[in-house]
Design a protein around this motif. Structure first.
Motif, PDB file in Angstrom:
ATOM      1  N   LYS A 209      37.626  75.386 -22.226  1.00  0.00           N
ATOM      2  CA  LYS A 209      38.056  76.970 -21.863  1.00  0.00           C
ATOM      3  C   LYS A 209      39.321  77.262 -22.214  1.00  0.00           C
ATOM      4  O   LYS A 209      39.055  78.149 -21.795  1.00  0.00           O
ATOM      5  CB  LYS A 209      37.687  76.390 -20.079  1.00  0.00           C
ATOM      6  N   ARG A 210      40.552  76.450 -21.798  1.00  0.00           N
ATOM      7  CA  ARG A 210      41.804  76.879 -21.884  1.00  0.00           C
ATOM      8  C   ARG A 210      41.838  77.514 -23.842  1.00  0.00           C
ATOM      9  O   ARG A 210      42.541  78.681 -23.651  1.00  0.00           O
ATOM     10  CB  ARG A 210      42.736  76.003 -21.545  1.00  0.00           C
ATOM     11  N   PHE A 211      41.549  76.630 -24.196  1.00  0.00           N
ATOM     12  CA  PHE A 211      41.792  76.944 -25.920  1.00  0.00           C
ATOM     13  C   PHE A 211      40.772  77.922 -26.553  1.00  0.00           C
ATOM     14  O   PHE A 211      41.197  77.740 -28.164  1.00  0.00           O
ATOM     15  CB  PHE A 211      42.703  75.624 -26.053  1.00  0.00           C
ATOM     16  N   GLY A 212      39.527  77.830 -25.769  1.00  0.00           N
ATOM     17  CA  GLY A 212      38.360  77.976 -26.674  1.00  0.00           C
ATOM     18  C   GLY A 212      37.327  77.188 -27.885  1.00  0.00           C
ATOM     19  O   GLY A 212      36.819  77.841 -28.989  1.00  0.00           O
ATOM     20  N   ILE A 213      37.954  76.001 -27.195  1.00  0.00           N
ATOM     21  CA  ILE A 213      37.237  74.756 -28.418  1.00  0.00           C
ATOM     22  C   ILE A 213      35.764  74.658 -28.189  1.00  0.00           C
ATOM     23  O   ILE A 213      35.979  74.047 -26.702  1.00  0.00           O
ATOM     24  CB  ILE A 213      38.176  73.535 -28.963  1.00  0.00           C
ATOM     25  N   PRO A 214      34.769  74.263 -29.252  1.00  0.00           N
ATOM     26  CA  PRO A 214      34.106  73.834 -28.575  1.00  0.00           C
ATOM     27  C   PRO A 214      34.029  72.820 -28.036  1.00  0.00           C
ATOM     28  O   PRO A 214      34.479  71.923 -28.452  1.00  0.00           O
ATOM     29  CB  PRO A 214      33.006  74.171 -28.993  1.00  0.00           C
ATOM     30  N   GLU A 215      32.545  72.206 -26.699  1.00  0.00           N
ATOM     31  CA  GLU A 215      32.816  71.036 -26.225  1.00  0.00           C
ATOM     32  C   GLU A 215      32.191  70.075 -27.909  1.00  0.00           C
ATOM     33  O   GLU A 215      30.875  70.576 -27.950  1.00  0.00           O
ATOM     34  CB  GLU A 215      32.133  71.253 -24.953  1.00  0.00           C
TER      35      GLU A 215
END
Ligand code: UDP
Length: 254
Positions: free
Chosen positions: A103-109
């Motif tokens: 969420k914080r860095f917009g990196i896909p799960e």
């Protein structure tokens, strides 16, 4: 529950005075909370499973030389632990992006991280466990630089060992949270692993299907929460078909 002095009640566990000085009894509840207590529920049987899973993992870690507060399991929901002074820092180790990092860095799960990342959070329900840096921790005196070095070194060993252990039973250790305490023995202080290690504070995904077998099933209303915890225990070899009686080793998955 027997009548004993209750030392502390947390969200998932209760600590009672132990049978000897310097010991506590850690009681595992079925209560589950998420999003800083905004979501509450009961996962039937979770306490029994987490008691066993944490016993198993703490015992294996102790065998490889990681000091822990765990002494022995007492019964279905209780374990005897050494009384420690809890350091108010939650140490999160991440191998794959998920949860708040995504969420914080917009990196896909599910994105593998270039290397394991360690984060610190200050334990405070009122402040919603804010993320903190080493500077905050040492400047505010929550832990000394040497304590922090020990915590990081132990966390990396725990990560290496548990990543391999879970991989052997077809699970990816995505991330997890550890807590540490100070154990005093004749004027000497040692940093030891405390709290618990269970699907409540680890993200565990099936290697082949990416199915989540951890508390995210509760957080995200995915259903079959208890079954997921049971599956972790079963793969660890501590929940044989006949019930949680025989303790066997983990079954390797090809
Ligand atoms: N975690 C935990 N207790 C907390 C916060 C996080 O045990 O108070 C665990 C969580 O189960 C996950 C890892 O730490 O395995 C990283 O959690 P994250 O920061 O992604 O927060 P979340 O998405 O759980 O809010």
């Amino acid at each position: 529950m027997t009548r004993r002095r209750r030392i502390y009640e947390g969200k998932a566990k209760v600590l009672f005075e132990g049978p000897e000085p310097g010991t506590l009894v850690q009681y595992f509840k079925d209560d589950a909370t998420a999003f800083n207590n905004q979501k509450k529920g009961i996962i039937t049987g979770k306490g029994v499973l987490n008691n066993r899973i944490s016993e198993y993992l703490m015992s294996r870690l102790s065998e490889i030389g990681v000091p822990t507060h765990f002494v022995r399991r007492l019964n279905m929901r209780e374990q005897l632990v050494r009384e420690v002074e809890i350091i108010p820092i939650e140490l999160v180790v991440r191998n794959v992006a998920a949860g708040s990092l995504s969420k914080r860095f917009g990196i896909p799960e599910g994105t593998p991280l270039p290397r394991s990342i360690i984060e610190y959070y200050y334990k405070s329900d009122e402040l919603n466990d804010p993320m903190v840096t080493e500077e905050h921790i040492t400047a505010f005196g929550w832990a000394a630089p040497q304590d922090l070095d020990d915590m990081v070194a132990l966390s990396l060993r725990v990560n290496d060992y548990l990543s391999g252990l879970f991989l052997g039973i077809g699970l990816r250790l995505v991330d997890f949270k550890l807590e540490f305490g100070r154990l005093w023995e004749n004027e000497e202080m040692r940093i030891v692993l405390a709290d618990e290690i269970s699907p409540d504070n680890c993200r565990l995904w099936d290697i082949k299907t990416n199915e989540k077998l951890d508390k995210d099933r509760f957080r995200q209303d995915l259903g079959k929460v208890e079954e997921a915890y049971q599956e972790v225990a079963r793969r660890l070899g501590i929940l044989p078909e006949g019930g949680p009686v025989d303790v066997k080793g983990p079954k390797t998955v090809q």
